[in-house]
Motif scaffolding. Structure first.
Motif, PDB file in Angstrom:
ATOM      1  N   ILE A 183       0.739  -1.268  -0.119  1.00  0.00           N
ATOM      2  CA  ILE A 183      -0.059  -0.026  -0.147  1.00  0.00           C
ATOM      3  C   ILE A 183       0.913   1.116   0.180  1.00  0.00           C
ATOM      4  O   ILE A 183       1.591   1.497   1.038  1.00  0.00           O
ATOM      5  N   ARG A 202      -1.567  -0.973  -4.063  1.00  0.00           N
ATOM      6  CA  ARG A 202      -2.519  -0.070  -3.746  1.00  0.00           C
ATOM      7  C   ARG A 202      -2.108   1.235  -3.280  1.00  0.00           C
ATOM      8  O   ARG A 202      -1.162   1.192  -2.698  1.00  0.00           O
ATOM      9  N   LYS A 245      -3.051   5.078  -1.010  1.00  0.00           N
ATOM     10  CA  LYS A 245      -3.906   5.914  -0.011  1.00  0.00           C
ATOM     11  C   LYS A 245      -3.906   7.164  -0.369  1.00  0.00           C
ATOM     12  O   LYS A 245      -2.826   7.653  -0.324  1.00  0.00           O
ATOM     13  N   PRO A 271      -7.873   2.310   0.928  1.00  0.00           N
ATOM     14  CA  PRO A 271      -6.787   2.252  -0.165  1.00  0.00           C
ATOM     15  C   PRO A 271      -7.434   1.858  -1.433  1.00  0.00           C
ATOM     16  O   PRO A 271      -8.598   1.243  -1.565  1.00  0.00           O
TER      17      PRO A 271
END
Length: 423
Positions: free
Chosen positions: A246, A369, A371, A377
């Motif tokens: 992420i 992913r 944020k 996410p």
């Protein structure tokens, strides 16, 4: 990999886009939705049964505390019976989820709205071109004859050592290969790409992540003892660097480049189109990969197309850019631009690069992913492009620049090669 909620909400669009890609197994869409319905039903049944177990288990303690032992034991028997139901429900749920996944990965990526219709390469659309097709001198010959004349490439030796499609570069041929690789890497890193030297073998998870599996097993060399695959392109290891991560919004775009040999079985290839360097099983290539914000991916696609175009202009090669029609696109791509250079001695166009936007197809498989503002996410978009594949670039450089006194190289290669010509 396509996402089930999108398919459910846009079934007719999905079917229309699959038809544009000339995909025949459209019945898989209904299979996916039916399996998802079954998954939801089993999930609800499992959750409701587990809730009953939890509720009755709490009651057992109360009954025992109140001295109602018989009622408590009766409740315990009910709990045990419910627990016995949970196992088969869970097994059915796991089997359904696996079946759903296995069916879902058989669906290719959907082509973008601007992808032209068509089934064959002849229906691709030329976007633009550049450079000038040279007029060769009377004694001009194809690159395989030039390779022999100037002792640059030994095709027969490669056949002896390994087999057809594994040429041996030697002397100034090897030096020209090295010069091209170094120039391409310098050009890419000078434009903000981070250079990597990744492994040449990848595991099954990595090959699945970029869409080579389960679509292209027959085209890859497979080291069965360790279940590793020789890479068909540096796209595979480079994109997987960020698998299961992420990222922060501020990390994007991530720009990667890398040089690797590439290995492709090219099963079924034969005839004049595979002579010399036109189609080989091992070749050198410098690759570009970007991970970007979804809102920026088509802007980045245009930038990457311009980046590769700049390389071809610097090499002074005549080229054309084609937007591939739906039927000529790869399994994983949402849109692809092919670059072809003109091979003057062969009098034909040779593909030397593909630049593609995969949108979320690869990143959904790899769970890459990011944020945004500490929010939920979301998937990045992934893009890649060849900059460039060497065999056909080398073939065109040799053929287009031949003269009576040798092969004159473009000025940009002189400091890398150490000379302005091969003679």
């Amino acid at each position: 990999m396509l996402q089930v909620p999108f398919i459910r909400q846009n079934k007719e669009l999905v079917l229309a886009r699959l038809a544009l890609k000339n995909f025949k197994e459209t019945g898989l869409v209904d299979e996916v939705l039916a399996l998802d319905d079954q998954r939801k039903k089993l999930t609800l049944e499992y959750d409701e049964t587990q809730a009953q177990v939890n509720s009755l288990s709490k009651e057992i303690g109360k009954l025992m505390a109140q001295g109602k032992k018989d009622e408590g034991e009766q409740q315990r028997a009910e709990v045990n019976a419910l627990k016995e139901k949970l196992g088969p429900i869970n097994d059915a749920l796991n089997a359904t989820e696996k079946n759903l996944h296995d069916t879902l990965v058989k669906l290719p990526n959907l082509p973008a709205a601007i992808v032209p219709p068509g089934k064959t390469p002849e229906e691709n659309v030329e976007v633009r071109g550049g450079g000038t097709i040279p007029e060769l001198y009377a004694a001009a010959v194809p690159h395989w004859d030039l390779a022999k004349k100037y002792d640059l490439i030994d095709f027969e030796l490669g056949n002896k050592i390994t087999g057809s499609g594994f040429p041996v570069f030697k002397n100034r041929g090897a030096r020209l290969q090295r010069a091209l690789v170094q120039y391409f890497l310098d050009y890419n890193t000078g434009n903000g790409y981070t250079e990597y030297a990744p492994p040449y073998l990848v595991n099954e998870t990595s090959a699945y992540g970029t869409g080579q599996l389960p679509d292209k097993e027959g085209q890859m060399y497979h080291a069965t003892e360790d279940n590793f695959f020789l890479i068909p392109t540096a796209e595979v290891p480079l994109t997987n660097i960020y698998r299961d991560e992420i990222l922060k919004d501020s990390d994007l775009p991530i720009k990667m480049t890398g040089y690797t040999p590439c290995f492709r079985r090219e099963a079924g290839s034969y005839g004049k189109d595979v002579r010399g360097l036109n189609r080989v099983h091992q070749f050198d290539k410098v690759e570009l990969v970007q991970l970007v914000h979804p809102d920026k991916s088509y802007e980045v696609l245009d930038e990457m197309v311009a980046h590769v175009e700049g390389l071809l202009n610097a090499l002074e090669l005549p080229y054309r850019i084609l937007r591939l029609c739906g039927g000529d696109m790869s399994f994983a791509s949402a849109i692809t631009y092919d670059f072809e250079v003109y091979s003057a001695a062969q009098q034909r166009w040779l593909e030397v690069s593909s630049v593609s936007n995969f949108e979320t197809f690869q990143t959904n498989r790899m769970k890459i992913r990011f944020k945004e503002n500490n929010g939920k996410p979301q998937l990045t978009h992934s893009l890649n492009g060849s900059s460039l594949a060497l065999p056909r670039i080398l073939a065109s450089l040799l053929e287009n620049n031949q003269a009576a006194d040798g092969i004159h190289l473009p000025a940009v290669l002189h400091p890398y090669f150490g000379s302005d010509k091969i003679s």
